[in-house]
Design a protein around this motif. Structure first.
Motif, PDB file in Angstrom:
ATOM      1  N   GLN A  44      -4.391  44.864  66.802  1.00 49.44           N
ATOM      2  CA  GLN A  44      -3.020  44.930  66.319  1.00 49.44           C
ATOM      3  C   GLN A  44      -2.140  43.797  66.855  1.00 49.44           C
ATOM      4  OE1 GLN A  44      -1.164  48.106  64.975  1.00 49.44           O
ATOM      5  NE2 GLN A  44      -3.114  48.267  63.955  1.00 49.44           N
ATOM      6  N   ARG A 127       8.045  35.954  58.396  1.00 45.10           N
ATOM      7  CA  ARG A 127       8.090  37.367  58.799  1.00 45.10           C
ATOM      8  C   ARG A 127       6.957  38.150  58.156  1.00 45.10           C
ATOM      9  NH1 ARG A 127      12.118  38.868  62.126  1.00 45.10           N
ATOM     10  NH2 ARG A 127      13.861  37.418  62.328  1.00 45.10           N
ATOM     11  N   ARG A 136       6.672  41.288  72.591  1.00 51.63           N
ATOM     12  CA  ARG A 136       7.527  42.324  73.160  1.00 51.63           C
ATOM     13  C   ARG A 136       8.781  41.734  73.797  1.00 51.63           C
ATOM     14  NH1 ARG A 136       8.930  47.499  72.206  1.00 51.63           N
ATOM     15  NH2 ARG A 136       8.374  48.940  73.868  1.00 51.63           N
ATOM     16  N   TYR A 140      11.409  38.261  68.173  1.00 49.36           N
ATOM     17  CA  TYR A 140      10.903  37.403  67.078  1.00 49.36           C
ATOM     18  C   TYR A 140      11.889  36.340  66.597  1.00 49.36           C
ATOM     19  CZ  TYR A 140       7.484  41.166  67.026  1.00 49.36           C
ATOM     20  OH  TYR A 140       6.545  42.098  67.411  1.00 49.36           O
TER      21      TYR A 140
ATOM     22  N   ALA B 181       4.494  52.821  60.228  1.00 43.59           N
ATOM     23  CA  ALA B 181       5.182  51.826  61.037  1.00 43.59           C
ATOM     24  C   ALA B 181       4.275  51.290  62.137  1.00 43.59           C
ATOM     25  CB  ALA B 181       6.436  52.429  61.665  1.00 43.59           C
ATOM     26  N   ALA B 182       3.322  52.094  62.581  1.00 41.56           N
ATOM     27  CA  ALA B 182       2.465  51.666  63.684  1.00 41.56           C
ATOM     28  C   ALA B 182       1.188  51.018  63.159  1.00 41.56           C
ATOM     29  CB  ALA B 182       2.144  52.847  64.586  1.00 41.56           C
ATOM     30  N   SER B 183       0.363  51.792  62.501  1.00 43.16           N
ATOM     31  CA  SER B 183      -0.970  51.299  62.139  1.00 43.16           C
ATOM     32  C   SER B 183      -0.942  50.351  60.961  1.00 43.16           C
ATOM     33  CB  SER B 183      -1.877  52.479  61.778  1.00 43.16           C
ATOM     34  OG  SER B 183      -1.482  53.028  60.533  1.00 43.16           O
ATOM     35  N   MET B 244       1.524  62.430  62.334  1.00 45.92           N
ATOM     36  CA  MET B 244       2.808  62.018  62.913  1.00 45.92           C
ATOM     37  C   MET B 244       3.694  61.320  61.876  1.00 45.92           C
ATOM     38  SD  MET B 244       2.527  60.578  66.741  1.00 45.92           S
ATOM     39  CE  MET B 244       1.260  59.387  66.358  1.00 45.92           C
TER      40      MET B 244
ATOM     41  N   VAL C 226       4.913  48.723  76.916  1.00 52.08           N
ATOM     42  CA  VAL C 226       4.031  47.893  76.088  1.00 52.08           C
ATOM     43  C   VAL C 226       4.207  46.404  76.375  1.00 52.08           C
ATOM     44  CG1 VAL C 226       2.940  47.696  73.823  1.00 52.08           C
ATOM     45  CG2 VAL C 226       4.450  49.626  74.276  1.00 52.08           C
ATOM     46  N   ALA C 692      15.612  44.164  70.391  1.00 52.08           N
ATOM     47  CA  ALA C 692      14.384  44.659  69.767  1.00 52.08           C
ATOM     48  C   ALA C 692      13.855  45.874  70.514  1.00 52.08           C
ATOM     49  CB  ALA C 692      13.330  43.556  69.734  1.00 52.08           C
ATOM     50  N   GLN C 693      13.941  45.830  71.838  1.00 56.17           N
ATOM     51  CA  GLN C 693      13.392  46.930  72.616  1.00 56.17           C
ATOM     52  C   GLN C 693      14.202  48.217  72.431  1.00 56.17           C
ATOM     53  OE1 GLN C 693      12.173  45.166  76.184  1.00 56.17           O
ATOM     54  NE2 GLN C 693      10.381  46.463  76.305  1.00 56.17           N
ATOM     55  N   TRP C 700      11.235  53.454  65.952  1.00 53.01           N
ATOM     56  CA  TRP C 700       9.782  53.612  65.781  1.00 53.01           C
ATOM     57  C   TRP C 700       9.055  54.202  66.977  1.00 53.01           C
ATOM     58  CZ3 TRP C 700      11.803  48.410  65.366  1.00 53.01           C
ATOM     59  CH2 TRP C 700      12.226  48.087  64.069  1.00 53.01           C
ATOM     60  N   GLU C 701       9.542  53.925  68.171  1.00 59.30           N
ATOM     61  CA  GLU C 701       8.726  54.181  69.357  1.00 59.30           C
ATOM     62  C   GLU C 701       8.874  55.609  69.866  1.00 59.30           C
ATOM     63  OE1 GLU C 701       9.049  51.133  72.401  1.00 59.30           O
ATOM     64  OE2 GLU C 701       9.877  49.751  70.924  1.00 59.30           O
ATOM     65  N   LEU C 717      -1.791  51.135  69.727  1.00 65.20           N
ATOM     66  CA  LEU C 717      -0.794  50.554  68.832  1.00 65.20           C
ATOM     67  C   LEU C 717      -0.975  51.033  67.398  1.00 65.20           C
ATOM     68  CD1 LEU C 717      -0.745  46.962  70.338  1.00 65.20           C
ATOM     69  CD2 LEU C 717       1.170  48.555  70.288  1.00 65.20           C
ATOM     70  N   MET C 718      -2.050  51.770  67.134  1.00 67.89           N
ATOM     71  CA  MET C 718      -2.193  52.398  65.820  1.00 67.89           C
ATOM     72  C   MET C 718      -1.229  53.576  65.675  1.00 67.89           C
ATOM     73  SD  MET C 718      -4.670  50.832  64.122  1.00 67.89           S
ATOM     74  CE  MET C 718      -5.560  51.929  63.013  1.00 67.89           C
ATOM     75  N   ASP C 719      -0.773  54.102  66.833  1.00 65.40           N
ATOM     76  CA  ASP C 719       0.074  55.297  66.801  1.00 65.40           C
ATOM     77  C   ASP C 719       1.511  55.013  67.236  1.00 65.40           C
ATOM     78  OD1 ASP C 719      -2.522  56.578  66.617  1.00 65.40           O
ATOM     79  OD2 ASP C 719      -2.608  56.479  68.802  1.00 65.40           O
ATOM     80  N   TYR C 720       1.709  53.886  67.916  1.00 60.56           N
ATOM     81  CA  TYR C 720       3.013  53.625  68.533  1.00 60.56           C
ATOM     82  C   TYR C 720       3.685  52.507  67.746  1.00 60.56           C
ATOM     83  CZ  TYR C 720       6.321  53.126  72.456  1.00 60.56           C
ATOM     84  OH  TYR C 720       7.445  53.103  73.253  1.00 60.56           O
ATOM     85  N   GLY C 721       4.734  52.851  67.038  1.00 60.84           N
ATOM     86  CA  GLY C 721       5.402  51.864  66.186  1.00 60.84           C
ATOM     87  C   GLY C 721       6.161  50.854  67.019  1.00 60.84           C
ATOM     88  N   MET C 722       5.954  49.601  66.729  1.00 66.83           N
ATOM     89  CA  MET C 722       6.573  48.536  67.530  1.00 66.83           C
ATOM     90  C   MET C 722       7.540  47.723  66.681  1.00 66.83           C
ATOM     91  SD  MET C 722       5.317  47.996  70.738  1.00 66.83           S
ATOM     92  CE  MET C 722       4.988  46.250  71.041  1.00 66.83           C
ATOM     93  N   PRO C 723       8.518  47.092  67.343  1.00 67.24           N
ATOM     94  CA  PRO C 723       9.294  46.063  66.645  1.00 67.24           C
ATOM     95  C   PRO C 723       8.341  44.963  66.196  1.00 67.24           C
ATOM     96  CG  PRO C 723      10.254  46.578  68.806  1.00 67.24           C
ATOM     97  CD  PRO C 723       8.911  47.233  68.757  1.00 67.24           C
ATOM     98  N   ARG C 724       8.495  44.525  64.958  1.00 61.50           N
ATOM     99  CA  ARG C 724       7.561  43.548  64.399  1.00 61.50           C
ATOM    100  C   ARG C 724       8.340  42.443  63.713  1.00 61.50           C
ATOM    101  NH1 ARG C 724       2.464  46.664  63.605  1.00 61.50           N
ATOM    102  NH2 ARG C 724       1.681  44.678  62.866  1.00 61.50           N
ATOM    103  N   PHE C 725       7.609  41.398  63.342  1.00 58.42           N
ATOM    104  CA  PHE C 725       8.235  40.307  62.591  1.00 58.42           C
ATOM    105  C   PHE C 725       8.985  40.836  61.369  1.00 58.42           C
ATOM    106  CE2 PHE C 725       5.389  37.244  64.699  1.00 58.42           C
ATOM    107  CZ  PHE C 725       6.213  36.131  64.769  1.00 58.42           C
ATOM    108  N   LEU C 728      12.432  43.512  61.674  1.00 57.48           N
ATOM    109  CA  LEU C 728      13.670  43.110  62.352  1.00 57.48           C
ATOM    110  C   LEU C 728      14.307  41.967  61.578  1.00 57.48           C
ATOM    111  CD1 LEU C 728      12.576  43.032  66.100  1.00 57.48           C
ATOM    112  CD2 LEU C 728      14.147  44.663  65.043  1.00 57.48           C
TER     113      LEU C 728
END
Lengths: 164, 273, 815
Positions: A44, A127, A136, A140, B181-183, B244, C226, C692-693, C700-701, C717-725, C728
């Motif tokens: 990921q 994007r 993190r 971005y 949103a995650a996977s 979820m 993370v 972002a955090q 998402w998180e 990270l398949m389950d935990y949604g992150m800020p992404r390109f 945002l």
């Protein structure tokens, strides 16, 4: 054990390694090239992106044996004889990195995206096209700016994105 | 990751022989599902039999008269996404392939690997089922309607190798997906296909038994191919997944919304964030 | 560049701070650290290896709560390559001590958190491996050391642990109940902190007399840091020197050394800790992890270096986590919209063992936010649960209380029918009230809150928002406008040390902070360069190796720039004195005949003058008397207790697709008063990442736990949604520089403000978007599409069944 040979940043290498060694660890632990990072177990985060035969892939999800005989480029090979690549210059100039852990994979992905695009990138291009990399620290914002800037330098003369 | 022996056969016959020799062996294609599973200890094959070096398993062809598209099992997602042939005859399929994972995943992942794995949230199963494809193995030809059996379950026999998939070229197709949103896998993906025989609607990401056809939507769209024809219809949430990301009721709603977007985007892909 | 005129200059009055001569400070200089990081030459923990190194793998508890009945190592020890299998019993046998986390904030400016009935706070015992019980899923129960990582991992599966499952509790509200399963048998319940602050009687009177009382309750959920570099530790015991070496990225090597010495029961001199590049911290790496101690201890046992590297799945279970606060607040308001008093009840979930009360404590001092609320009371509680321990996480405690007060004010505006900006305007603390002591005793140093707010509204084009809402509506989308003000505090460890050394061609600054991307090598060099008037390029910051850095407070709580700039200028003053003495000796004149000005030592009665570097060269060649023999080198220790209060305002716009509940951020703007900004390139970058955090937590998180089994649902990270390109936007940020009077440069802090307001502003926007359909919403973060869609369905159902809970002028969007 198996013998894996490849050309890494232009240098032929060959090592006898366990069959299950991932390309990322082949680079890091067999070759001592620790610029390629591993940030997750699930392909990921993109910290591990390298180029194999000119195409970006996630080296944590590729066995070294799968790319036996291939040509691999890593972050260590991005600068040319000490001259920084446009993406490296842009990242530093625009403060597109903070902790720097995602940065090697981020830049390797960006180079593939830019070269594969044929013309300078828009914010939307970046994007979407960078969706395989996570950061993190930066939110971005500056990475997007840096990749757009590098895309203009790398495609100088190819016309700008707005005109496309 | 557990120790393995990596094997790289040069023919399908050699691959199947190797597979028969080692009870705990698995076939390896792009590896983008199998290797993460191995890292997490969820899969522990003794041998990995890499199919990607076998001549003839890779490539895209259009049959005479544009009747069907044939895609070799080891063809990578990026190749489908950027193929001039696919873009010409089933652009939605190119879009679907271009929406899988991310750029790096698409550079490695293969159609055969995805179809053999049959992840309930994967995109290709919706494409194949929607198009009424045929999965061609080293032993037989399996219609998509019979191929996708359940969660991570297919009609493949142990050791059977997918050689290619054959996809009839439709009048038009459209795909819409709503991602986690995650996977980034599909929470719901709906592939809508118009054929001379009627409309096929395949839904991924939502069903307790994996990809399925939404027959009520097919009937409505066969009678009147328009987004309006979907108004007033609803999906029974009884057999839909709960996780979820989504409740069955929410997935039922998303199926209707994505179906409408697919109908409005025939020839393209719509992605919902 | 700097967006606001400096109102005061040089508040601390150092002769070495001369703004007119600044060449580096305030400039967006490129970072010195980037050269290695962009060329693949970073020095992250796992980049280090030692000859003959072995690998560790942890046996982790699969249960949230279980007694350890028996551990059978036999099968594991027989596996190929296995060198050792170690358990809590082995730790006990070797006399290892529990980690001393110093979890209770203890500066004079921290609120005093106490146990129930004004007792000392019970912390639990954080041993490297537990003997009695597993208290959360993922807790290390045993450790395997083997020749290879795969062998260690395989053998870990062969360690047979016999558990007796126990009842568990993960929700703080449940854990606080008297009959809840007890995480520690040593105290009567799970409540480890219960303290009340403020003027209770006055607050009650004010509430009784108020024209309006508004309440808000929520749970600010559990998240995790993370940092993209998974935790790692490489330990080596050298039998010849009886000394330990640890490579481990952290928030400060000195603290790690001190606490490891306690754990191992050895003198601090016997331990060297190296922490160079750190791949993200955000608080999670500030406290000691058991694996750091385990690799050192096991290295002594196996006689070889031992390395541990976490899988991402282990990080999700066992990195120190953040937030998890239940908050219940209410506000008394008079008929003119003036705030009279506030009540708050905050309940913090510390997890299975107490690592830090910073989140609860930091938040406690700021419950009244940016507003002049004369009276307040706060009940602060903390409970143990069967979850991973929580720790200060980016802007520890402040996003939670900002969320509470700002959401409360949004609600108040709706309830009393006043514009939300106007209501805030009437109550903001005014510049002429500074320094301002709030109702729970925190003294805000400086700030221009209303100016910030107005600047933000202009930056974000608040005036144009309704037109954008109408445009979104024409596309079937619900636009929500979020808005909030924030004030936070930066305290942190009060002590810092610097060594300032001038060589013939360079200046070295040795300091005990530990960045994880904040650019200290650059911004500190900017300060040292301007203070000494030497070229920025010739200043080098040395950090991270306890053999070089003898003391230091690490990096947390936004302390580093303030401490560093202060101690560098104070040390430089000493260095000037030392320089004058050396110059006097070298040039054979009396000290009082030597002047120092702007980097030049000058003899008053002839034309001789020397720069720092010239003097250093002369000094190196000269034979100096013993008292000057160290040359141009000073060591300076400083303590700085007074907190500073960064503050600002933020605004965002979100579009919701009512059909799917999906959200898209269309606009995000902030004004952040960071005090003096040393490097705007870096400070803007900090703002972006901090936003972002915070947005991540709001949207998402979440470290979700299955209520039926107590099992974490999020392991990758398949389950935990992150800020992404692609989720945002680009941001609009401006820096306000209202200097703090508390330190020489007027620095506040710039790393956390973006996070502090983000939770409130996102949820403010979500509520605003849904208002016509749902009225006020009781939605816990993250605001996932599922939750938003569900809220819309319920809102419409209510609308169909009866008139909505509250009417609103805006019509509902019809797709």
């Amino acid at each position: 054990m198996t013998i894996v040979s490849m050309r890494v940043n232009g240098v032929e290498v060959s090592r006898e390694v366990p069959d299950n060694i991932l390309l990322a660890y082949f680079l890091r632990e067999e070759l001592g090239m620790t610029g390629t990072h591993v940030g997750c177990d699930t392909s990921q985060c993109g910290c591990c992106v390298v180029h194999v035969d000119g195409v970006s892939l996630k080296s944590c999800t590729t066995l070294a044996a799968q790319v036996n005989g291939c040509s691999v480029s890593t972050i260590e090979g991005l600068a040319n004889e000490g001259v920084l690549h446009p993406i490296q210059k842009a990242f530093a100039a625009m403060h597109a990195l903070q902790c720097g852990f995602c940065t090697p994979g981020m830049m390797m992905s960006a180079v593939d995206l830019i070269t594969g695009h044929g013309r300078p990138l828009t914010e939307e291009d970046v994007r979407e096209g960078m969706e395989g990399n996570l950061c993190r620290c930066t939110g971005y914002h500056n990475i997007v700016k840096a990749i757009i800037t590098a895309s203009h330098e790398m495609h100088a003369g190819a016309g700008d994105a707005q005109a496309a | 990751m557990n120790p393995i022996t990596y094997l790289r056969p040069g023919s399908v016959d050699e691959a199947t022989r190797l597979r028969a020799d080692f009870e705990e062996a698995k076939y390896l294609s792009g590896g983008h599902t199998l290797l993460p599973s191995m890292k997490q200890g969820l899969a522990r094959p003794s041998h990995l039999i890499d199919l990607t070096a076998i001549p003839g398993l890779r490539g895209i062809a259009v049959e005479a008269g544009d009747a069907a598209l044939t895609i070799g099992a080891a063809t990578r997602h990026v190749e489908v996404a950027s193929s001039a042939d696919v873009l010409r005859v089933v652009p939605a399929l190119a879009g679907l392939a271009g929406s899988i994972g991310d750029r790096q995943v698409r550079n490695r992942g293969t159609i055969g690997g995805s179809v053999a794995n049959n992840d309930p949230s994967a995109d290709y199963p919706a494409g194949l089922l929607g198009l009424g494809a045929t999965v061609v193995t080293n032993q037989r030809e399996i219609p998509a309607d019979e191929y996708f059996v359940g969660l991570f379950d297919t009609a493949l026999e142990p050791g059977e190798v997918i050689v290619r998939v054959r996809l009839p070229v439709p009048l038009a197709a459209g795909y819409a997906k709503f991602r986690s949103a995650a996977s980034r896998y599909s929470v719901v993906g709906v592939f809508v296909v118009r054929t001379p025989q009627g409309v096929r609607v395949a839904v991924t990401g939502a069903g307790e038994g994996g990809v399925f056809r939404a027959t009520a939507l097919e009937a409505a769209l066969s009678a009147n191919f328009s987004a309006e024809a979907l108004a007033g219809l609803s999906i029974d949430s009884g057999a839909l997944l709960r996780d979820m990301n989504a409740t069955p009721e929410y997935r039922a709603n998303l199926i209707m919304v994505m179906a409408r977007h697919a109908v409005n985007n025939m020839g393209r892909v719509s992605m919902y964030k | 560049m700097n967006d606001r005129l400096l109102k005061t200059t040089n508040p601390g009055g150092s002769p070495l701070i001369n703004e007119r001569l600044f060449k580096s400070i305030g400039k967006p200089l490129q970072r010195k650290e980037d050269q290695r990081l962009i060329t693949g030459k970073g020095r992250f923990t796992d980049d280090f290896s030692m000859a003959d190194q072995t690998w560790a793998w942890m046996v982790r508890s699969p249960y949230p709560h279980a007694r350890i009945v028996h551990i059978d190592k036999t099968a594991a020890l027989a596996m190929p390559g296995v060198l050792a299998v170690l358990t809590g019993a082995d730790c006990m046998q070797d006399g290892l001590n529990a980690i001393q986390h110093s979890p209770v904030p203890s500066t004079q400016y921290d609120v005093k958190l106490r146990g129930p009935g004004d007792t000392p706070v019970f912390t639990g015992q954080h041993y490297l491996l537990p003997v009695d019980k597993a208290r959360f899923v993922g807790e290390a129960i045993a450790m395997v050391v083997a020749e290879t990582r795969d062998q260690a991992s395989a053998a870990a599966e062969a360690v047979e642990v016999q558990y007796e499952e126990l009842p568990w509790v993960f929700d703080s509200r449940e854990a606080a109940k008297p009959d809840a399963p007890r995480v520690w048998e040593d105290i009567p319940g799970n409540v480890l902190v219960d303290a009340t602050f403020g003027d209770i009687e006055g607050t009650e009177k004010a509430f009784a007399a108020a024209a309006h009382v508004v309440t808000f309750k929520s749970h600010v959920g559990r998240v995790t840091g993370v940092g993209l570099e998974p935790r790692a530790a490489l330990g080596h015991y050298d039998a010849d020197g009886d000394a330990y070496t640890l490579y481990a990225g952290s928030g400060g090597a000195v603290r790690q050394k001190r606490e490891l010495a306690d754990v191992l029961g050895v003198d601090q001199k016997k331990i060297r800790v190296l922490s160079f590049d750190v791949g993200g911290n955000f608080g999670t790496r500030n406290r000691l992890y058991v694996e750091a101690g385990l690799v050192l201890w096991s290295s002594k046992k196996v006689g070889r270096p031992v390395k541990f590297r976490a899988e991402r799945s282990e990080s999700f279970l066992t990195d120190y986590q953040g937030r998890d606060l239940v908050t219940d607040v209410s506000l008394a308001i008079d008929r003119d919209g003036k705030f009279l008093a506030m009540r708050a009840h905050n309940l913090s979930n510390v997890g299975s063992v107490l690592v830090s009360l910073s989140p609860l404590g930091k938040g406690s001092g700021l419950i009244t936010g940016s507003y002049d609320i004369p009276l307040a009371t706060l009940r602060a509680q903390a409970v143990f649960t069967n979850t991973m321990a929580t720790q200060a996480y980016r802007s520890s405690g402040r996003p939670e209380v900002t969320f509470a007060i700002e959401r409360l004010i949004d609600r108040a505006a709706l309830q009393i029918g006043m514009d939300r900006v106007e209501l805030r305007r009437r109550n903001l603390v005014k510049p002429d009230q500074m320094p301002y002591m709030n109702a729970v005793g925190s003294t805000y140093d400086s700030g221009e809150y209303e100016i910030n707010m107005d600047a933000l509204l202009e930056l974000g084009d608040f005036a144009g928002a309704e037109a954008r809402r109408a445009e979104a509506q024409s596309r079937g989308k619900l636009l929500g406008i979020g808005f909030c003000n924030y004030v936070e505090s930066s305290i942190g460890t009060p002590k810092e040390r610097v060594d300032l050394i001038v060589h013939a061609d360079s200046v070295e600054v040795v300091i005990g902070t530990q960045p994880a991307g904040q650019g200290h090598e650059t911004s500190f060099a900017q300060v040292a360069a301007d203070v000494l008037n030497v070229p920025f390029e010739q200043v080098f910051i040395i950090m991270g190796d306890t053999d070089v850095v003898s003391a230091g407070g690490g990096t947390h709580s936004g302390r580093s720039m303030r401490h560093a700039s202060t101690i560098i200028v104070l040390a430089a003053e000493e260095l000037v004195m030392q320089g004058r003495k050396i110059a006097a000796h070298v040039f054979d004149v009396a000290v009082d005949q030597l002047a120092y000005d702007d980097g030049v030592f000058r003899c008053l009665y002839d034309n001789r003058a020397w720069t720092w570097f010239e003097l250093a060269a002369k000094a190196a060649a000269a034979k100096l008397p013993p008292e000057l023999a160290a040359g141009l080198r000073v060591r300076f220790d400083n303590e700085m207790h007074t907190p500073v209060f960064p503050n600002g305002s933020c605004m965002c716009e979100i579009e919701i697709d009512p059909e799917t509940g999906s959200l898209e951020i269309k606009r995000y703007a902030t004004i952040d008063d960071v005090g003096r900004c040393i490097n705007p390139l870096i400070v803007h970058g900090q703002a972006h990442g901090a936003i972002a955090q915070g947005v991540g937590q709001a949207m998402w998180e979440g470290c979700h736990i299955d209520p039926a089994t107590g099992q974490p649902l999020v392991g990758s990270l398949m389950d935990y949604g992150m800020p992404r390109f692609d989720n945002l936007p680009s941001f609009k940020n401006e820096i306000a520089e209202v200097l703090s009077p508390t330190n020489p440069f007027g620095v506040k802090a710039g790393g956390e403000g973006g996070t502090t307001g983000a939770l409130a502003v996102i949820m403010s926007a979500v509520e605003d978007a849904l208002l016509p359909i749902c009225g006020v919403i009781e939605m816990e973060m993250p605001a996932t599409p599922l939750k938003v869609w569900t809220a819309i369905q319920e809102g419409r159902k209510r609308q169909r069944e009866k008139s909505p809970a509250r009417t609103d002028a805006r019509p509902e969007v019809t797709a």
